[in-house]
Enzyme design. Structure first.
Site, mmCIF file in Angstrom:
data_model
loop_
_atom_site.group_PDB
_atom_site.id
_atom_site.type_symbol
_atom_site.label_atom_id
_atom_site.label_comp_id
_atom_site.label_asym_id
_atom_site.label_seq_id
_atom_site.Cartn_x
_atom_site.Cartn_y
_atom_site.Cartn_z
ATOM 1 N N LYS A 119 0.834 -1.192 0.000
ATOM 2 C CA LYS A 119 0.000 0.000 0.000
ATOM 3 C C LYS A 119 0.875 1.252 0.000
ATOM 4 O O LYS A 119 0.612 2.223 -0.712
ATOM 5 C CB LYS A 119 -0.899 0.001 1.235
ATOM 6 N N LYS A 197 19.519 -5.346 4.377
ATOM 7 C CA LYS A 197 19.087 -6.664 3.912
ATOM 8 C C LYS A 197 19.264 -6.732 2.391
ATOM 9 O O LYS A 197 18.953 -5.771 1.683
ATOM 10 C CB LYS A 197 17.604 -6.804 4.277
ATOM 11 N N LYS A 200 16.458 -7.000 -4.093
ATOM 12 C CA LYS A 200 16.475 -6.366 -5.398
ATOM 13 C C LYS A 200 15.944 -4.937 -5.322
ATOM 14 O O LYS A 200 16.433 -4.050 -6.011
ATOM 15 C CB LYS A 200 15.639 -7.191 -6.379
#
Ligand code: TRP
Ligand code: SF4
Length: 329
Positions: A119, A197, A200
């Site tokens: 969202k 982390k 992509k």
């Protein structure tokens, strides 16, 4: 037991794999002798969030299977296939949907998180299909009556739901399904080159198929100790991404590197050069195998077709049992 234990696992085809996936795949590969393994591309699961990019999913699936084979997933020993080519997964998912209370799905912690995250990026994934994501995953696992599922920690709630659904079905209609166990692998968590982390969407990944120059460039991008200006400045390896990678790819040398870094006896440029060399040694054979696989036109499609054939034979048997229990005929 008259057969080896059965393992099943899957991955969503979200694009090219990166070096963070390598240890997950090496773990899969290591299970192939002790277990009968089923590994599949979860393309319907990709569709739950990428329904607006559906045309790239099949191509991604093929690329992903190429990565698997290059890392050592062996089509002779393991069943390698694509989820949507075995439509029994969907039929079992449908049967399960009749007996799964909505509240079980609504309380899966990954659900609300993912809806919120999408969202924030302006995308609504609060669909019927996405709510059912873990139930489809339960069908993936149970249609092969798998004994164990190698997954990361993030998937434990999904495994728990899978067991609950198996229990409910068995209780209501008669026993068909074992309750599969999670096989938590000790896979090291590799940070991205920026220390966050590896993902992509952060553009901080090292591609599994990266060419040598790209590999070197990505290692050069790695965040080191920002307090070090000159190479004689004492370093703090614990804040350094290069150091983490040395720990995984050159564990025997780690203590010496740490000491040299703290004493200001080694510069970051040299430290990165040795790491890039070690990574290249790991990646080079994978890259070569991948190239050979891709050169062999039709090979990937053959592997998938054969995997689908073997998977479907199992899935059909399970569906027959399940239908018989539900409808009594
Ligand atoms: N949800 C898993 C993931 O994102 C992918 C997946 C789908 C899966 N079905 C599965 C994993 C069945 C194990 C078993 O990683
Ligand atoms: Fe990191 Fe190596 Fe530089 Fe120390 S010397 S900060 S471990 S890159």
């Amino acid at each position: 037991m008259d057969r080896k234990g059965r393992i099943l696992s899957g991955m969503r085809p979200t694009g090219r794999l990166h070096i963070g996936h390598l240890s997950v795949l090496e773990n899969w590969a290591s299970l192939q002798d002790a277990y009968q393994c089923f590994f599949f591309v979860a393309d319907w699961h990709a569709l739950t969030t990428s329904f607006d990019e559906s045309r790239s999913i099949r191509a991604n699936a093929r690329e992903m299977v190429a990565d698997w084979l290059a890392v050592g997933i062996d089509p002779e020993r393991s069943v390698i296939f694509v989820q949507s080519l075995v439509p029994e997964h969907a039929e079992l998912h449908l049967l399960f949907s009749m007996i799964t209370p909505l509240s079980w799905l609504e309380r899966v912690p990954t659900y609300k998180d993912a809806v919120q995250q999408h969202k924030a990026k302006g995308k609504d994934i609060a669909t019927y299909g996405f709510l059912g994501y873990p139930l489809l995953q339960a069908a993936d696992i149970l249609i092969y009556r798998a004994d164990a599922v190698p997954v990361g920690e993030d998937q434990l709630p999904h495994l728990e739901l899978c067991r609950e659904v198996a229990r409910r079905f068995n209780h209501m209609y008669g026993t068909v399904f074992p309750e599969p166990q999670a096989l938590l692998a000790r896979v090291p968590l590799l940070p991205g080159v920026d220390g966050r982390k590896m993902s992509k969407s952060y553009a901080n990944v090292i591609d599994l198929a990266a060419e040598p120059e790209e590999l070197r460039a990505r290692v050069n991008d790695m965040i080191t100790d920002p307090a070090r200006i000159r190479k004689t400045d004492p370093g703090h390896p614990e804040v350094c991404v290069v150091h983490k990678y040395h720990g995984i790819y050159r564990p025997a040398e780690l203590a010496a590197i740490e000491e040299d870094c703290r004493q200001g006896r080694i510069g970051c440029v040299a430290c990165k050069r040795t790491l890039a060399g070690a990574l290249e040694e790991v990646m080079q054979p994978i890259r070569e195998r991948r190239r050979a696989i891709m050169r062999d036109t039709g090979y990937i499609d053959d592997v998938i077709a054969e995997g689908v054939r073997r998977a479907a034979a199992e899935a059909r048997q399970t569906m027959e049992m399940a239908r018989q229990k539900v409808f009594g005929v």
